[in-house]
Design an enzyme around this catalytic site. Sequence first.
Site, PDB file in Angstrom:
ATOM      1  N   ARG A 144       1.158  -1.611  -1.427  1.00 23.23           N
ATOM      2  CA  ARG A 144       2.496  -2.444  -1.791  1.00 23.23           C
ATOM      3  C   ARG A 144       2.051  -3.459  -3.292  1.00 23.23           C
ATOM      4  NH1 ARG A 144       7.147  -1.963  -0.026  1.00 23.23           N
ATOM      5  NH2 ARG A 144       8.399  -3.894  -0.482  1.00 23.23           N
ATOM      6  N   HIS A 176       2.742  -0.707  -5.790  1.00 21.35           N
ATOM      7  CA  HIS A 176       4.370  -0.650  -5.912  1.00 21.35           C
ATOM      8  C   HIS A 176       4.765  -1.831  -6.642  1.00 21.35           C
ATOM      9  CE1 HIS A 176       8.389  -1.031  -4.021  1.00 21.35           C
ATOM     10  NE2 HIS A 176       8.372   0.214  -4.330  1.00 21.35           N
TER      11      HIS A 176
END
Length: 189
Positions: free
Chosen positions: A33, A36
Amino acid sequence: MSIHPIEVESYRILDARVDLSHLPRGPRAIVARVIHATADLDFAQTMRVDTAAVEAGVAALRAGAAVITDVEMVRAGLTGIDAVCYLAETGPAAMGDTRSAAAMRLAAARHPAGAVVVVGCAPTALVEAVELARAGAFSPALVIGLPVGFVGAAEAKDLAHAAAIPTITNVGEKGGSAVAAGAFNALVR
């Protein structure tokens, strides 16, 4: 919850560029995450996250823990949960202090046990959270300490990592609001 096609494609690209399969499920979700959120593959090597910290954060959130942020920008990046930031309640900083440290003292006084702390901007807020915990005045369930900067960020993260509290952090100067929010949002998911 439906995942947007852009997010699906982003994770496909991420998976093609970096192998995170050696990480346990929880830490892998946090690191993915963060990557990302930043498109910075360096976080694959610099994140400090273990399963116990992830489990502590998830358990705290499921139990309805308070979520405290160091700045409004971090708070704005958190999804699916209410969070508080006490920075606006502090006045001018006294000599040798910062508003971020003062806000963390206020947060600790209002939420002395079980909170999830998310720091993405101010190294002094992270240091204050750790020092308050060491002094027995604050007992957070988890500290996500990912401030950014050339002055104090790396040292604050090292201090947090060495503390006897569950912590998600990284090595070095990189960090920021998007990084901290990304790590937190992985916990929520």
